[in-house]
Scaffold this motif. Structure first.
Motif, PDB file in Angstrom:
ATOM      1  N   VAL A   1       0.838  -1.190   0.000  1.00  0.00           N
ATOM      2  CA  VAL A   1       0.000   0.000   0.000  1.00  0.00           C
ATOM      3  C   VAL A   1       0.879   1.248   0.000  1.00  0.00           C
ATOM      4  O   VAL A   1       1.731   1.422   0.873  1.00  0.00           O
ATOM      5  CB  VAL A   1      -0.941   0.016   1.217  1.00  0.00           C
ATOM      6  CG1 VAL A   1      -1.785   1.286   1.220  1.00  0.00           C
ATOM      7  CG2 VAL A   1      -1.838  -1.218   1.220  1.00  0.00           C
TER       8      VAL A   1
ATOM      9  N   SER B   1      -0.537   4.604  -0.337  1.00  0.00           N
ATOM     10  CA  SER B   1      -1.228   5.639   0.426  1.00  0.00           C
ATOM     11  C   SER B   1      -2.723   5.352   0.437  1.00  0.00           C
ATOM     12  O   SER B   1      -3.241   4.646  -0.429  1.00  0.00           O
ATOM     13  CB  SER B   1      -0.973   7.035  -0.159  1.00  0.00           C
ATOM     14  OG  SER B   1      -1.481   7.120  -1.475  1.00  0.00           O
TER      15      SER B   1
ATOM     16  N   SER C   1      -1.359   3.870   6.074  1.00  0.00           N
ATOM     17  CA  SER C   1      -1.215   2.833   5.047  1.00  0.00           C
ATOM     18  C   SER C   1      -1.053   1.445   5.646  1.00  0.00           C
ATOM     19  O   SER C   1      -1.625   0.466   5.142  1.00  0.00           O
ATOM     20  CB  SER C   1      -0.011   3.161   4.153  1.00  0.00           C
ATOM     21  OG  SER C   1      -0.182   4.398   3.510  1.00  0.00           O
TER      22      SER C   1
ATOM     23  N   MET D   1      -7.659   3.675  -1.835  1.00  0.00           N
ATOM     24  CA  MET D   1      -6.387   3.050  -1.481  1.00  0.00           C
ATOM     25  C   MET D   1      -5.538   2.913  -2.742  1.00  0.00           C
ATOM     26  O   MET D   1      -5.963   2.323  -3.738  1.00  0.00           O
ATOM     27  CB  MET D   1      -6.632   1.669  -0.851  1.00  0.00           C
ATOM     28  CG  MET D   1      -5.369   0.913  -0.474  1.00  0.00           C
ATOM     29  SD  MET D   1      -5.730  -0.654   0.402  1.00  0.00           S
ATOM     30  CE  MET D   1      -6.540  -1.612  -0.909  1.00  0.00           C
TER      31      MET D   1
ATOM     32  N   TYR E   1      -2.188   1.326  -4.324  1.00  0.00           N
ATOM     33  CA  TYR E   1      -1.258   0.241  -4.007  1.00  0.00           C
ATOM     34  C   TYR E   1      -0.574  -0.261  -5.268  1.00  0.00           C
ATOM     35  O   TYR E   1      -0.989   0.047  -6.390  1.00  0.00           O
ATOM     36  CB  TYR E   1      -1.997  -0.900  -3.296  1.00  0.00           C
ATOM     37  CG  TYR E   1      -2.947  -1.679  -4.179  1.00  0.00           C
ATOM     38  CD1 TYR E   1      -2.585  -2.939  -4.694  1.00  0.00           C
ATOM     39  CD2 TYR E   1      -4.210  -1.186  -4.502  1.00  0.00           C
ATOM     40  CE1 TYR E   1      -3.455  -3.662  -5.494  1.00  0.00           C
ATOM     41  CE2 TYR E   1      -5.088  -1.898  -5.302  1.00  0.00           C
ATOM     42  CZ  TYR E   1      -4.703  -3.138  -5.799  1.00  0.00           C
ATOM     43  OH  TYR E   1      -5.553  -3.852  -6.600  1.00  0.00           O
TER      44      TYR E   1
END
Length: 514
Positions: free
Chosen positions: A104, A106, A225, A277, A279
């Protein structure tokens, strides 16, 4: 029906009209004035007005929460109010595959407060370098002031927004929830200072002017995160992510709140909240990881709950010495105002009708704002009035809300408005509530009135899903209205020479005799 309550366009039968001149007689009795057929006289009568304490609680679940509120605001009349917001989130699709070796980068929670779209400040960076791949680009940053209610200069106009994990099940979208309920929370997932402004960003490549990144107008709060790596990514293929019922009991939601003791309130639509999210992972058949975006479902279908906490210590609204000399109305679970026709007033009107054949042409409950409450807060242009009967109960044993007979029977009459507001930019302002039909039925038709009263609140009636009718007398914007207002009631001990005497609440009746 539930979709109707998130409609921000709130239409009233006949419209909500604001005038700066004296009101005309209701259309109901206009014919009595034609060709000199009658002489009209206006007389002011006493009414019984009193404060209704709602225990600082109101239904604030998804079906009632047209807008969510955040912030804290304190002032002398109503004390301190702090508003927080709970929401569930869901996966866009269950049993997701995030790819191999997922990490991840952010996580961002985006809320979109209402703002002044016609007040924009634009900053352009022609030499911006987009960090992922060091791409030469142009960045355009637009900034707008959010719509605020309260003291906008306290702490330089800053509020600190916190986001916590919710540890208590919020139930479902259709379940009832109340504003004074505090749900359990756990880990702090993110915190950011809100400076009173919202923004949008557009980033384009220099080489071909293609878009690299865009964001709608809003306020973005970075979240932890590592929490989402453990909570979501690492649960790939496990029962927690297999279906919605299991997921909303596993990841129970988020709470957004403020830490500040005072300041202002801002509002946003729950259906527009975003949780994204970002990633990287390796797709099947690939050898290198690629950037991906995963948007959780936060808006429609989830539980949304407004949480309102009050501290009334030292506030005028809780001061017993004030009594009903002053009348307080406040949204979001605060006070309502009750108004009754006293026996003496009805007796006088019936005597006029029986002895002089004086027919009621127009009847208004006129309420003046308290001249001593000379603050800079915007006065509400919208208030609701409903009829209550202490002997008529709903299926739960509560007093039943019904529309006034004026709104039910006269809404199609030309120029009818159940409320008119005057001089909102002055002190005092005043409001006229039309009660012509209600009073005529008592005085001229002999309807029972002793157990009936009117209930006045800040807010507006909401439309039904068709947009052509009102949803019902119980469906108003009061659960999320930030407005509050102080009126003068009645003080029997006030000298007739007191300048405030002329601003006391009265029933103003225009009658005609041939």
């Amino acid at each position: 029906m539930k979709r109707a309550f998130t409609i921000l366009s709130m239409v009233i039968f006949g419209g909500m009209l604001v005038y700066n001149c004296e009101p005309d007689p209701d259309s109901l009795g206009e014919q009595l004035f034609l060709d000199g057929a009658a002489q009209g006289d206006e007389i002011a009568y006493d009414v019984t007005a009193y404060n209704i304490d709602n225990n600082d609680s109101i239904r604030s679940d998804a079906s009632k929460l047209g807008l969510a509120t955040l912030g804290a605001f304190s002032e002398s009349q109503f004390g301190m109010q702090r508003a927080a917001y709970y929401t569930q989130l869901r996966l866009p699709a269950y049993d997701p595959d995030f790819g191999a070796s997922a990490t991840v980068d952010s996580v961002v929670l985006v809320i979109k407060p209402t703002y002044a779209s016609d007040s924009i400040t634009t900053t352009t960076d022609e030499n911006y370098v987009y960090p992922d791949g060091s791409v030469a680009a142009k960045k355009v940053f637009n900034r707008y002031p959010a719509t605020k209610y309260g003291r906008t200069k306290i702490n330089s106009g800053n509020l600190t927004f916190n986001v916590n994990e919710v540890t208590e099940f919020l139930n479902g979208y259709s379940d009832i929830a109340y504003s004074n309920k505090i749900y359990g929370t756990g880990q702090l997932l993110g915190s950011k200072t809100f400076d009173g402004y919202v923004s949008s960003v557009a980033i384009t490549k220099d080489s071909d002017n293609s878009s690299i990144f865009t964001s709608e107008v809003g306020f973005r709060i970075p979240l932890l995160s590592s929490f989402f790596k453990t909570k979501i990514i690492d649960k790939k293929g496990q029962p927690e992510l297999k279906d919605v019922a299991t997921f909303i009991r596993y990841f129970r939601g988020l709470k957004i709140s403020v830490t500040d003791p005072a300041g202002y309130l801002v509002q946003f639509s729950p259906s527009n909240v975003e949780l994204v999210m970002y990633y990287k992972s390796i797709d099947t058949g690939a050898t290198t990881s690629t950037q991906k975006k995963y948007a959780f479902s936060v808006g429609n279908g989830n539980a949304h709950i407004g949480n309102y906490v009050y501290d009334r210590a030292g506030a005028a609204v809780k001061n017993p010495a004030i009594g009903d000399k002053k009348l307080f109305a406040q949204g979001m679970g605060g006070n309502s105002i009750g108004v009754k026709f006293p026996v003496e007033t009805i007796t006088k009107l019936k005597k006029l009708y029986n002895e002089k054949k004086a027919a009621i042409i127009s009847a208004k409950i006129r309420m003046y704002t308290d001249p001593s409450w000379n603050n800079k807060l915007k006065k509400p242009s919208l208030l609701t009035i409903i009829q209550r009967d202490k002997d008529v109960k709903d299926e739960k044993g509560n007093e039943k809300n019904i529309f006034t007979n004026d709104l039910l029977l006269l809404s199609a009459t030309p120029n009818f408005a159940y409320i008119r507001a005057y001089d909102l930019d002055k002190n005092p302002s005043y409001y006229d509530f039309t009660v012509t039909q209600s009073l005529k039925e008592i005085v001229e038709a002999g309807a029972n009135y002793e157990r009936k009263y009117f209930k006045i609140d800040v807010g507006n009636f909401l439309q039904s899903s068709t947009g052509t009718t009102l949803a019902g007398p119980q469906f108003t914007s009061r659960p999320f209205s930030t407005d509050r207002i102080v009126f003068l009631g009645y003080d029997a001990n006030m000298p007739i020479t007191d300048p405030s005497k002329k601003y006391e609440i009265k029933l103003r009746v225009t009658y005609g005799t041939k």
